[in-house]
Write a protein that holds these residues in place. Structure first.
Motif, PDB file in Angstrom:
ATOM      1  N   VAL A 476       0.785  -1.173   0.013  1.00 52.62           N
ATOM      2  CA  VAL A 476       0.050   0.038  -0.267  1.00 52.62           C
ATOM      3  C   VAL A 476       0.991   1.145  -0.094  1.00 52.62           C
ATOM      4  CG1 VAL A 476      -1.865  -1.252   1.178  1.00 52.62           C
ATOM      5  CG2 VAL A 476      -0.133  -0.095   2.521  1.00 52.62           C
ATOM      6  N   LYS A 477       2.259   0.999  -0.139  1.00 49.23           N
ATOM      7  CA  LYS A 477       2.851   2.172  -0.191  1.00 49.23           C
ATOM      8  C   LYS A 477       2.835   3.280  -1.104  1.00 49.23           C
ATOM      9  CE  LYS A 477       7.267   1.512   1.121  1.00 49.23           C
ATOM     10  NZ  LYS A 477       8.809   1.152   1.160  1.00 49.23           N
ATOM     11  N   GLY A 478       2.694   2.624  -2.351  1.00 48.85           N
ATOM     12  CA  GLY A 478       2.259   3.683  -3.652  1.00 48.85           C
ATOM     13  C   GLY A 478       0.816   3.964  -3.921  1.00 48.85           C
ATOM     14  N   VAL A 479      -0.113   3.409  -3.105  1.00 47.93           N
ATOM     15  CA  VAL A 479      -1.709   3.720  -3.423  1.00 47.93           C
ATOM     16  C   VAL A 479      -2.088   4.712  -2.985  1.00 47.93           C
ATOM     17  CG1 VAL A 479      -3.548   2.354  -3.608  1.00 47.93           C
ATOM     18  CG2 VAL A 479      -1.508   0.995  -4.041  1.00 47.93           C
ATOM     19  N   GLY A 480      -2.764   5.641  -3.620  1.00 48.10           N
ATOM     20  CA  GLY A 480      -3.572   6.848  -3.024  1.00 48.10           C
ATOM     21  C   GLY A 480      -4.915   6.765  -3.154  1.00 48.10           C
ATOM     22  N   PRO A 481      -5.789   7.607  -2.583  1.00 46.54           N
ATOM     23  CA  PRO A 481      -7.318   7.607  -2.960  1.00 46.54           C
ATOM     24  C   PRO A 481      -7.425   8.234  -3.948  1.00 46.54           C
ATOM     25  CG  PRO A 481      -6.476   9.188  -1.159  1.00 46.54           C
ATOM     26  CD  PRO A 481      -5.280   8.755  -1.325  1.00 46.54           C
ATOM     27  N   ARG A 482      -8.142   7.571  -5.022  1.00 46.07           N
ATOM     28  CA  ARG A 482      -9.091   8.096  -6.113  1.00 46.07           C
ATOM     29  C   ARG A 482     -10.575   8.216  -6.080  1.00 46.07           C
ATOM     30  NH1 ARG A 482      -5.042   5.385 -10.503  1.00 46.07           N
ATOM     31  NH2 ARG A 482      -3.083   6.094  -9.724  1.00 46.07           N
ATOM     32  N   ALA A 483     -11.020   9.110  -5.280  1.00 47.48           N
ATOM     33  CA  ALA A 483     -12.570   8.806  -5.412  1.00 47.48           C
ATOM     34  C   ALA A 483     -13.193   9.490  -6.638  1.00 47.48           C
ATOM     35  CB  ALA A 483     -12.864   9.684  -4.215  1.00 47.48           C
ATOM     36  N   SER A 484     -12.494  10.192  -7.373  1.00 47.02           N
ATOM     37  CA  SER A 484     -13.232  10.664  -8.596  1.00 47.02           C
ATOM     38  C   SER A 484     -13.375   9.999  -9.686  1.00 47.02           C
ATOM     39  CB  SER A 484     -12.440  12.227  -8.907  1.00 47.02           C
ATOM     40  OG  SER A 484     -11.319  11.921  -9.278  1.00 47.02           O
ATOM     41  N   GLU A 485     -12.483   8.933  -9.653  1.00 44.54           N
ATOM     42  CA  GLU A 485     -12.387   8.076 -10.995  1.00 44.54           C
ATOM     43  C   GLU A 485     -13.540   6.720 -10.554  1.00 44.54           C
ATOM     44  OE1 GLU A 485      -7.571   8.778 -12.063  1.00 44.54           O
ATOM     45  OE2 GLU A 485      -8.528   6.797 -11.588  1.00 44.54           O
ATOM     46  N   PRO A 486     -14.019   6.354 -11.693  1.00 40.04           N
ATOM     47  CA  PRO A 486     -14.810   5.126 -11.417  1.00 40.04           C
ATOM     48  C   PRO A 486     -13.854   3.924 -10.922  1.00 40.04           C
ATOM     49  CG  PRO A 486     -14.509   5.670 -13.692  1.00 40.04           C
ATOM     50  CD  PRO A 486     -13.909   6.725 -12.961  1.00 40.04           C
ATOM     51  N   LEU A 487     -14.831   3.128 -10.389  1.00 45.90           N
ATOM     52  CA  LEU A 487     -14.311   1.863  -9.963  1.00 45.90           C
ATOM     53  C   LEU A 487     -14.242   0.739 -10.868  1.00 45.90           C
ATOM     54  CD1 LEU A 487     -13.037   0.602  -7.253  1.00 45.90           C
ATOM     55  CD2 LEU A 487     -15.106  -0.080  -6.562  1.00 45.90           C
ATOM     56  N   LEU A 488     -13.072   0.581 -11.582  1.00 46.40           N
ATOM     57  CA  LEU A 488     -13.019  -0.401 -12.691  1.00 46.40           C
ATOM     58  C   LEU A 488     -12.754  -1.792 -12.075  1.00 46.40           C
ATOM     59  CD1 LEU A 488     -10.801   1.532 -15.167  1.00 46.40           C
ATOM     60  CD2 LEU A 488     -13.151   1.553 -15.022  1.00 46.40           C
ATOM     61  N   ARG A 489     -12.494  -1.979 -11.024  1.00 46.31           N
ATOM     62  CA  ARG A 489     -12.197  -3.552 -10.627  1.00 46.31           C
ATOM     63  C   ARG A 489     -12.138  -3.600  -9.163  1.00 46.31           C
ATOM     64  NH1 ARG A 489      -7.148  -4.654  -8.655  1.00 46.31           N
ATOM     65  NH2 ARG A 489      -5.650  -2.918  -8.882  1.00 46.31           N
ATOM     66  N   ILE A 490     -12.532  -4.563  -8.679  1.00 43.21           N
ATOM     67  CA  ILE A 490     -12.840  -4.790  -7.143  1.00 43.21           C
ATOM     68  C   ILE A 490     -11.464  -5.347  -6.575  1.00 43.21           C
ATOM     69  CG2 ILE A 490     -14.057  -6.214  -5.260  1.00 43.21           C
ATOM     70  CD1 ILE A 490     -16.266  -6.304  -7.267  1.00 43.21           C
ATOM     71  N   PRO A 491     -11.035  -4.595  -5.634  1.00 41.90           N
ATOM     72  CA  PRO A 491      -9.699  -4.907  -5.061  1.00 41.90           C
ATOM     73  C   PRO A 491      -9.940  -6.303  -4.316  1.00 41.90           C
ATOM     74  CG  PRO A 491     -10.604  -3.268  -3.583  1.00 41.90           C
ATOM     75  CD  PRO A 491     -11.364  -3.374  -4.973  1.00 41.90           C
ATOM     76  N   ARG A 492      -8.978  -7.072  -4.548  1.00 41.54           N
ATOM     77  CA  ARG A 492      -9.079  -8.690  -3.876  1.00 41.54           C
ATOM     78  C   ARG A 492      -7.453  -8.782  -3.306  1.00 41.54           C
ATOM     79  NH1 ARG A 492     -12.784 -11.866  -5.832  1.00 41.54           N
ATOM     80  NH2 ARG A 492     -14.104 -11.192  -7.702  1.00 41.54           N
ATOM     81  N   ARG A 493      -7.502  -9.629  -2.188  1.00 41.75           N
ATOM     82  CA  ARG A 493      -6.368  -9.868  -1.813  1.00 41.75           C
ATOM     83  C   ARG A 493      -5.490 -10.550  -2.428  1.00 41.75           C
ATOM     84  NH1 ARG A 493      -8.095 -11.298   4.735  1.00 41.75           N
ATOM     85  NH2 ARG A 493      -8.785  -9.030   5.413  1.00 41.75           N
ATOM     86  N   ALA A 494      -4.421 -10.334  -2.158  1.00 39.71           N
ATOM     87  CA  ALA A 494      -3.217 -11.307  -3.263  1.00 39.71           C
ATOM     88  C   ALA A 494      -3.450 -12.959  -2.376  1.00 39.71           C
ATOM     89  CB  ALA A 494      -1.869 -10.666  -2.900  1.00 39.71           C
ATOM     90  N   VAL A 495      -3.126 -13.672  -3.509  1.00 40.06           N
ATOM     91  CA  VAL A 495      -2.766 -15.038  -3.055  1.00 40.06           C
ATOM     92  C   VAL A 495      -1.509 -15.392  -3.046  1.00 40.06           C
ATOM     93  CG1 VAL A 495      -3.333 -17.585  -3.875  1.00 40.06           C
ATOM     94  CG2 VAL A 495      -5.169 -15.538  -4.575  1.00 40.06           C
ATOM     95  N   PRO A 496      -1.206 -15.963  -1.865  1.00 35.55           N
ATOM     96  CA  PRO A 496       0.186 -16.428  -1.624  1.00 35.55           C
ATOM     97  C   PRO A 496       0.595 -17.274  -2.711  1.00 35.55           C
ATOM     98  CG  PRO A 496      -0.810 -16.298   0.343  1.00 35.55           C
ATOM     99  CD  PRO A 496      -1.958 -16.216  -0.557  1.00 35.55           C
ATOM    100  N   ALA A 497       1.988 -17.264  -2.919  1.00 34.36           N
ATOM    101  CA  ALA A 497       2.566 -18.241  -3.860  1.00 34.36           C
ATOM    102  C   ALA A 497       2.477 -19.720  -3.777  1.00 34.36           C
ATOM    103  CB  ALA A 497       3.984 -17.892  -4.245  1.00 34.36           C
ATOM    104  N   TRP A 498       2.191 -20.135  -2.259  1.00 34.70           N
ATOM    105  CA  TRP A 498       2.144 -21.382  -2.033  1.00 34.70           C
ATOM    106  C   TRP A 498       0.813 -21.679  -1.997  1.00 34.70           C
ATOM    107  CZ3 TRP A 498      -0.863 -22.666   2.249  1.00 34.70           C
ATOM    108  CH2 TRP A 498      -1.078 -21.453   3.061  1.00 34.70           C
ATOM    109  N   ARG A 499      -0.349 -20.681  -2.197  1.00 44.31           N
ATOM    110  CA  ARG A 499      -1.736 -21.265  -2.354  1.00 44.31           C
ATOM    111  C   ARG A 499      -2.109 -21.375  -3.826  1.00 44.31           C
ATOM    112  NH1 ARG A 499      -5.464 -18.230   1.499  1.00 44.31           N
ATOM    113  NH2 ARG A 499      -6.890 -19.684   0.365  1.00 44.31           N
ATOM    114  N   GLN A 500      -1.197 -20.593  -4.711  1.00 47.71           N
ATOM    115  CA  GLN A 500      -1.540 -20.433  -6.153  1.00 47.71           C
ATOM    116  C   GLN A 500      -1.725 -21.952  -6.758  1.00 47.71           C
ATOM    117  OE1 GLN A 500       1.049 -17.923  -8.011  1.00 47.71           O
ATOM    118  NE2 GLN A 500       0.596 -15.886  -6.876  1.00 47.71           N
ATOM    119  N   GLY A 501      -2.867 -21.981  -7.424  1.00 48.36           N
ATOM    120  CA  GLY A 501      -3.262 -23.322  -8.312  1.00 48.36           C
ATOM    121  C   GLY A 501      -3.986 -24.496  -7.337  1.00 48.36           C
ATOM    122  N   LEU A 502      -4.139 -24.103  -6.154  1.00 52.10           N
ATOM    123  CA  LEU A 502      -4.906 -25.070  -5.372  1.00 52.10           C
ATOM    124  C   LEU A 502      -6.389 -24.783  -5.398  1.00 52.10           C
ATOM    125  CD1 LEU A 502      -2.688 -24.779  -2.025  1.00 52.10           C
ATOM    126  CD2 LEU A 502      -2.901 -26.648  -3.914  1.00 52.10           C
TER     127      LEU A 502
END
Length: 502
Positions: A476-502
């Motif tokens: 979250v270091k380089g992410v700021g608030p953008r309330a004026s722009e439309p929400l194009l995608r829903i933020p999701r939590r990142a999937v750890p590498a050890w759980r990818q493909g399960l």
């Protein structure tokens, strides 16, 4: 005549000396011939006895079969049992005969093999040892066969004796049945009469004889209450050991069913029996001497009376002699003439008689020398045999003693080996146990060192539970608030590498 007798005596002496030299050389052959003739006579006698017994057996079997296999008999049920018994005994007899023939054929084959070996004799130690081994094998087989047959015959004799006793009891019962009650009463009265007779005899017999007879009545007769078979075996062993106590162990082998206490009691009885019997013989001897003295006294009196009669007869005879003397003188002249005629014939006859007597004496001396030589040979053979048996006995005892010592030595060595092996195993176990304990201690030390290296001391911080992680802060270091722009995608939590493909 004297010269003729002297010449004959000299010739007889020379011939006797020559015969004595030649008799020694031919004594061995005569002994061999005599032994062969004796063995042949024994064989002929044995064959004759066997043929006689065989004929008796055939006659007995014929009579037996006539009664046993009679279909019209009233006792057919009982005879059927006897038929089965006869069949089983016949089978057993045939089996035993086949067994004996097999043993005899084996012994015969061994003897033939020994004879074949003796045809080609080789003077080598190996050949001698081989012959000795074969002879011992034949001898052992013959001795084993004899011992087996002896045991069988002894058992058969015991059974025969038992059967005879049973038959005598049955015959006595049948006789009593036939005689009836009157005879039974007479039989019951007989012991009292016998007692009175015995008392009468006791009054006239010596005290030792009466004591001996009472001892026999009290102890069961001349065999001490034993049967004849056991008593004879006891006497054989007792005589062999001359009454020493060492005979008891050997007697137990011959006396089946008798204990050591029975044999000792019988030995005491037999010693007392011998003492009383010896007293009885001495008493009878004294009685006979007394009777002889009385007889001699009567004889002296008789001779005295006969002497008186003889003197009277001599007076009468003297008168008769005077008459006879005159007659004798008349006949003397005729007799003298006859004697002169017979003198020459008598002289010739006397010479021939002397010659015959010398020849007879010579023959008698030869026979005496031959008998003496045969006796010496027999005694020498007996002595050699006895010495050989004693040497064999000593060698056997030494060999058994050596074997016993060898077994003791081997047992001691084996015990020592077992003890050393057990001690070695015990030491190995102790060393293994010590090595395991050392290894265990080393392992514990290593684990302690590892625990010291890995173990960490961290202080508790409760706030770190709800603080963001370093990864989230970087995200979250380089992410700021953008309330004026439309929400194009829903933020999701990142999937750890050890759980990818399960």
């Amino acid at each position: 005549m004297a010269a003729l007798a002297t010449a004959v005596a000299a010739a007889a002496a020379a011939q006797q000396q020559n015969d004595s030299c030649s008799s020694t050389a031919g004594a061995g052959r005569q002994f061999q011939n005599w032994k062969m003739k004796a063995d042949q006579a024994k064989k002929v006698e044995f064959i004759r006895t066997a043929e006689k017994l065989k004929t008796q057996l055939a006659n007995i079997e014929k009579d037996k079969n006539g009664h046993l296999y009679n279909r019209k008999s009233d006792f057919r049920v009982e005879y059927s049992i006897l038929e089965e018994l006869e069949h089983s005994m016949t089978v057993s007899r045939k089996t035993e005969k086949a067994k004996i023939l097999q043993q005899l054929s084996k012994i015969q084959n061994n003897v033939k093999r020994l004879q074949q070996q003796l045809k080609d004799v080789k003077p080598t130690p190996e050949f001698v040892d081989k012959l000795k081994e074969m002879m011992e094998e034949v001898e052992n087989a013959v001795n084993a066969f004899k011992e087996e047959q002896r045991q069988i015959y002894e058992q058969l004799l015991k059974e025969e004796k038992t059967a005879i006793n049973e038959l005598s009891v049955f015959e006595r019962k049948v006789e009593l049945w036939a005689l009836g009650s009157s005879t039974s009463e007479k039989v019951l009265k007989l012991p009292s009469a016998r007692v009175s007779v015995d008392k009468t005899l006791e009054n006239h017999l010596p005290e030792e004889v009466v004591e001996f007879e009472r001892f026999l009545q009290r102890t069961g007769g001349r065999q001490g209450g034993w049967d004849d078979y056991d008593h004879q075996n006891f006497l054989k062993v007792w005589t062999k050991h001359k009454g020493r106590l060492s005979y008891v162990d050997e007697a137990l082998e011959y006396l089946c069913g008798r204990t050591k206490e029975d044999i000792e009691k019988h030995d005491k009885w037999y010693q007392e029996f011998l003492i009383l019997h010896e007293r009885k013989k001495e008493s009878i001897k004294k009685w006979k001497e007394k009777q002889q003295q009385e007889k001699e006294g009567n004889l002296k009196e008789k001779q005295k009376s006969e002497k008186m009669l003889k003197e009277e007869w001599l007076h009468h005879e003297e008168a008769q002699k005077q008459k006879a003397e005159e007659e004798r003188k008349r006949q003397q002249a005729a007799i003298e003439a006859w004697k002169k005629q017979k003198a020459i014939a008598f002289a010739m006859e006397q010479a021939s008689q002397v010659k015959l007597e010398e020849e007879k004496e010579k023959k008698h001396q030869k026979e005496h020398q031959r008998q003496c030589h045969m006796k010496l040979l027999s005694e020498r053979y007996t002595l050699q045999k006895k010495e050989k048996e004693e040497l064999e006995k000593l060698e056997k005892e030494k060999r058994e003693e050596a074997e016993k010592e060898e077994r003791k030595r081997i047992a001691a060595e084996e015990i020592t080996k077992f003890q050393e092996r057990d001690l070695h195993k015990l030491e190995l176990r102790i060393l293994q146990k010590q090595a395991k304990e050392v290894e265990k201690r080393e392992k514990e030390k290593r684990l302690a060192k590892l625990r010291e290296k890995v173990e960490m001391h961290v202080t508790r911080d409760r706030s770190r539970l709800y603080r963001p992680t370093k990864g989230w802060e970087e995200r979250v270091k380089g992410v700021g608030p953008r309330a004026s722009e439309p929400l194009l995608r829903i933020p999701r939590r990142a999937v750890p590498a050890w759980r990818q493909g399960l």
